[in-house]
Design a protein around this motif. Structure first.
Motif, PDB file in Angstrom:
ATOM      1  N   ILE A  15      87.063   0.561  86.898  1.00 26.60           N
ATOM      2  CA  ILE A  15      86.202   0.511  87.874  1.00 26.60           C
ATOM      3  C   ILE A  15      85.118   0.078  87.417  1.00 26.60           C
ATOM      4  CG2 ILE A  15      87.354   2.050  89.311  1.00 26.60           C
ATOM      5  CD1 ILE A  15      86.621   4.491  88.215  1.00 26.60           C
ATOM      6  N   ASP A  54      82.893   2.354  90.061  1.00 23.54           N
ATOM      7  CA  ASP A  54      82.095   3.690  88.977  1.00 23.54           C
ATOM      8  C   ASP A  54      80.813   4.055  89.824  1.00 23.54           C
ATOM      9  OD1 ASP A  54      82.046   5.241  87.110  1.00 23.54           O
ATOM     10  OD2 ASP A  54      82.675   4.046  85.854  1.00 23.54           O
ATOM     11  N   GLY A 269      88.605  -3.985  79.521  1.00 19.01           N
ATOM     12  CA  GLY A 269      87.678  -5.563  78.103  1.00 19.01           C
ATOM     13  C   GLY A 269      88.691  -4.433  76.797  1.00 19.01           C
ATOM     14  N   ASP A 271      86.044  -3.701  74.567  1.00 19.26           N
ATOM     15  CA  ASP A 271      85.374  -2.947  74.363  1.00 19.26           C
ATOM     16  C   ASP A 271      85.194  -1.273  74.706  1.00 19.26           C
ATOM     17  OD1 ASP A 271      84.446  -4.219  77.267  1.00 19.26           O
ATOM     18  OD2 ASP A 271      82.882  -3.410  77.519  1.00 19.26           O
ATOM     19  N   LEU A 301      84.399 -12.641  77.685  1.00 19.67           N
ATOM     20  CA  LEU A 301      83.688 -13.957  77.815  1.00 19.67           C
ATOM     21  C   LEU A 301      82.357 -14.386  76.817  1.00 19.67           C
ATOM     22  CD1 LEU A 301      84.230 -14.781  81.285  1.00 19.67           C
ATOM     23  CD2 LEU A 301      85.798 -15.720  79.726  1.00 19.67           C
ATOM     24  N   MET A 308      78.881 -11.998  77.245  1.00 21.46           N
ATOM     25  CA  MET A 308      77.626 -12.146  77.986  1.00 21.46           C
ATOM     26  C   MET A 308      78.092 -10.869  78.899  1.00 21.46           C
ATOM     27  SD  MET A 308      79.095 -14.535  81.302  1.00 21.46           S
ATOM     28  CE  MET A 308      79.019 -13.040  81.788  1.00 21.46           C
TER      29      MET A 308
HETATM   30  N1  MSP Z   1      82.571   1.544  84.779  1.00 20.95           N
HETATM   31  C1  MSP Z   1      83.137   1.469  83.194  1.00 20.95           C
HETATM   32  C2  MSP Z   1      85.325   1.209  83.485  1.00 20.95           C
HETATM   33  C3  MSP Z   1      85.779   2.555  84.168  1.00 20.95           C
HETATM   34  S1  MSP Z   1      87.354   2.757  84.076  1.00 20.95           S
HETATM   35  C4  MSP Z   1      87.632   4.291  84.182  1.00 20.95           C
HETATM   36  C5  MSP Z   1      82.525  -0.383  83.022  1.00 20.95           C
HETATM   37  N2  MSP Z   1      81.982  -1.035  83.899  1.00 20.95           N
HETATM   38  S2  MSP Z   1      81.723  -2.323  83.808  1.00 20.95           S
HETATM   39  O1  MSP Z   1      81.236  -2.265  84.889  1.00 20.95           O
HETATM   40  O2  MSP Z   1      80.772  -2.258  82.825  1.00 20.95           O
HETATM   41  O3  MSP Z   1      83.389  -3.136  82.852  1.00 20.95           O
HETATM   42  C6  MSP Z   1      83.600  -3.356  83.399  1.00 20.95           C
HETATM   43  C7  MSP Z   1      84.447  -4.240  82.735  1.00 20.95           C
HETATM   44  O4  MSP Z   1      84.355  -5.419  82.319  1.00 20.95           O
HETATM   45  C8  MSP Z   1      85.123  -3.739  81.772  1.00 20.95           C
HETATM   46  O5  MSP Z   1      86.875  -4.201  81.223  1.00 20.95           O
HETATM   47  C9  MSP Z   1      84.354  -4.444  80.646  1.00 20.95           C
HETATM   48  O6  MSP Z   1      84.998  -5.372  78.946  1.00 20.95           O
HETATM   49  C10 MSP Z   1      84.497  -6.317  81.703  1.00 20.95           C
HETATM   50  N3  MSP Z   1      83.711  -7.016  81.162  1.00 20.95           N
HETATM   51  C11 MSP Z   1      82.029  -6.578  81.000  1.00 20.95           C
HETATM   52  N4  MSP Z   1      81.662  -7.519  80.613  1.00 20.95           N
HETATM   53  C12 MSP Z   1      82.039  -8.650  79.872  1.00 20.95           C
HETATM   54  C13 MSP Z   1      82.084 -10.073  79.447  1.00 20.95           C
HETATM   55  N5  MSP Z   1      82.063 -10.632  79.265  1.00 20.95           N
HETATM   56  N6  MSP Z   1      83.645 -10.734  79.102  1.00 20.95           N
HETATM   57  C14 MSP Z   1      84.510  -9.980  79.457  1.00 20.95           C
HETATM   58  N7  MSP Z   1      84.994  -8.461  80.431  1.00 20.95           N
HETATM   59  C15 MSP Z   1      83.711  -7.633  80.667  1.00 20.95           C
HETATM   60  O7  MSP Z   1      82.827  -0.362  81.525  1.00 20.95           O
END
Ligand code: MSP
Length: 524
Positions: A15, A54, A269, A271, A301, A308
């Motif tokens: 989320i 979230d 992701g 991370d 990405l 990014m």
């Molecule tokens: N809120 C948490 C997740 C909670 S799940 C119980 C969070 N949110 S986030 O908005 O930061 O990221 C959400 C997703 O986007 C993650 O899977 C993260 O890896 C993905 N990405 C954010 N930047 C990214 C890139 N540059 N490339 C690929 N995925 C990326 O973490």
């Protein structure tokens, strides 16, 4: 062996934080989950695709306050103006969208906390250490780096490059250390549980080094879900966010629905793989629930060689791409060009080149040519191939069968890029087949009428199969192709693998006009 063979398929994205608007990194997770879930759903599997937002924690609280509004107002604004519209921008067919500020989530989180507290897995203690608000994560000294430039002389988070906070507060802890052995056993018994192997190895090594208990409450902020057994604390944002996967599917309120959905495939992701492959299964084990089916970590990405991100000002809005190329091309490009599970670089040049070569010239041109020839040579009616079919048709049919089988296996193993590569064999071989058979030359002499019937039928049948197997990736254009081939309803009305067999096209079907599937784009 495919990883996902059972009769139900539940896939969830992480989320997303609502401190900011979505960028293409977020959109990547969404389109991957959407393509996988559409494939399974179209295959007749009882499928559920969950995504959401979230909304608690310090990061969002601070952003809201910096913008002069209450956190809930900020979250409402971002969800309505940015995150829900993303579903339309990307043409996602999610079954549910959960917000962590919803009552269904908050009440089930409290129920879960009460359960773990009653079972003796939660105790009170003191947390003294570091916290990164960007990650919303407790950090150990090993997670930190020396700051540079404006942060010279300070300890910073390795991921965000910004100073961490030093905390000393009374907190409640989850006895995560109790689950170290069970987790290691889970990783051993189910070698596919964490994928890909690179991420799995890193996580196994991390757990092998020893698990500490986890602080699961904060007493110095109030933007969160109160602990039911001590309302002066709110739940640590990750602890409650992870629970969305079960609070959205009926845990604690609709056991029948929960039994039908759980366990989930968790697409994340890399991370945030550790949260999902260590903390999350430990929480579930403590509650006596099954761990997820899989935790699949995709790569990042990269732009200019770096992950990014908005905070590094490299964020690209998904609509920047879809406004020019359309949602289908967006979905295709990211799923085809990047090996699912590895990092991939984004560039406008690469996107344009693939759009031109693979979509406009490859698939789009094939579809236009075949439909145009059916109109020109056969009055827009699918001919009967039986008298003229020969070895060339047999060869193409066997490529179609093989490619569909392999694409299906790839989708069940999360190799989305490989599924598309397999399907593209059909595009390329059908194009090659037309070049060799030269229907335009056959059409010049009536003596070749049977051969021409067979060739036109064969090419049209390949297009029908392509519309079916590509629909999960490019729903808009494949619906258009399906309709132009005179097929009723939508490709998704069919059971994918039953319908995507060679020879399924009915003789006598009337084809319609097909506007260009992937129009040329003016480059400036
Ligand atoms: N809120 C948490 C997740 C909670 S799940 C119980 C969070 N949110 S986030 O908005 O930061 O990221 C959400 C997703 O986007 C993650 O899977 C993260 O890896 C993905 N990405 C954010 N930047 C990214 C890139 N540059 N490339 C690929 N995925 C990326 O973490």
């Amino acid at each position: 062996m495919p990883t996902t063979t059972s009769d139900s398929f539940f896939i969830a994205t992480p989320i997303f934080y609502v401190n900011d608007v979505p960028h293409i990194g977020h959109a990547y997770t969404e389109v991957a989950a959407d393509a996988l879930s559409r494939w399974m759903r179209n295959s007749g599997i009882d499928t559920w695709f969950l995504t959401g937002t979230d909304e608690h924690g310090q990061k969002i609280m601070r952003t809201a306050l910096a913008n002069g509004v209450e956190p809930k107002e900020w979250a409402d604004r971002l969800v309505e103006q940015a995150w829900k519209p993303l579903l339309t921008t990307l043409n996602l067919a999610n079954d549910d969208f959960i917000r962590t500020t919803e009552e269904r989530h908050e009440s089930a989180v409290q129920k879960f906390l009460t359960l773990l507290h009653d079972k003796g897995f939660i105790y009170q203690g003191e947390y003294e250490g570091f916290y990164c608000v960007g990650c919303e994560e407790y950090k150990t000294p090993a997670d930190l780096a020396e700051g540079t430039d404006e942060f010279e002389g300070q300890k910073v988070c390795q991921i965000h490059g910004r100073p961490i906070e030093v905390l000393k507060e009374e907190n409640y802890f989850f006895k995560m250390s109790d689950f170290q052995e069970q987790l290691l056993e889970l990783y051993r018994e189910r070698p596919d549980f964490i994928q890909p192997a690179s991420v799995k190895n890193e996580i196994v090594a991390f757990v092998n080094r020893g698990l500490e208990d986890l602080s699961i409450s904060r007493s110095n902020i109030d933007w969160g879900i109160e602990l039911p057994f001590d309302t002066t604390h709110v739940t640590y944002v990750w602890f409650e966010a992870l629970l969305n996967y079960i609070t959205a599917t009926g845990w604690g309120s609709n056991e029948e629905e929960f039994a039908r959905r759980w366990p989930a495939v968790q697409l994340v992701g890399k991370d945030i793989a550790r949260f999902h492959a260590v903390i999350w299964p430990a929480m579930l084990m403590a509650a006596g629930l099954e761990p997820p089916k899989n935790v699949f970590a995709h790569g990042w990405l990269l732009v200019g060689g770096e992950k990014m991100s908005k905070s590094k000002l490299t964020g690209i809005a998904p609509s920047d791409i879809t406004d020019v190329f359309g949602a289908d091309a967006f979905r295709y490009y990211f799923l085809r060009a990047i090996t699912f599970g590895s990092d991939g670089s984004f560039s406008w040049e690469d996107l344009s080149a693939r759009y031109e070569a693979e979509l406009a010239n490859g698939l789009g041109n094939l579809a236009s040519r075949v439909i145009a020839m059916l109109h020109r040579y056969r009055g827009g009616v699918i001919p009967d191939p039986s008298a003229g079919t020969g070895a060339a048709e047999e060869a193409l049919r066997s490529v179609m069968t093989d490619a569909v089988t392999k694409a299906n296996e790839a989708m069940h193993s999360f190799a989305i890029h490989e599924a598309l590569a397999q399907i593209w064999r059909i595009v390329e071989d059908t194009n090659g087949y037309l070049t060799e058979q030269e229907p335009w030359a056959l059409a010049k002499d009536d003596a070749n009428a049977d051969r021409l019937d067979a060739v036109l039928y064969q090419a049209a049948d390949a297009l029908r199969v392509l519309a079916l197997v590509l629909h999960p990736f490019m729903p808009n254009s494949m619906s258009a192709l399906w309709g132009a081939l005179g097929q009723e309803g939508e490709p998704s009305d069919q059971v994918l693998l039953d319908a995507a067999v060679a020879g399924g096209l009915k003789t006598g079907t009337t084809v319609l006009e097909l506007p260009p599937l992937f129009p040329r784009i003016e480059q400036d």
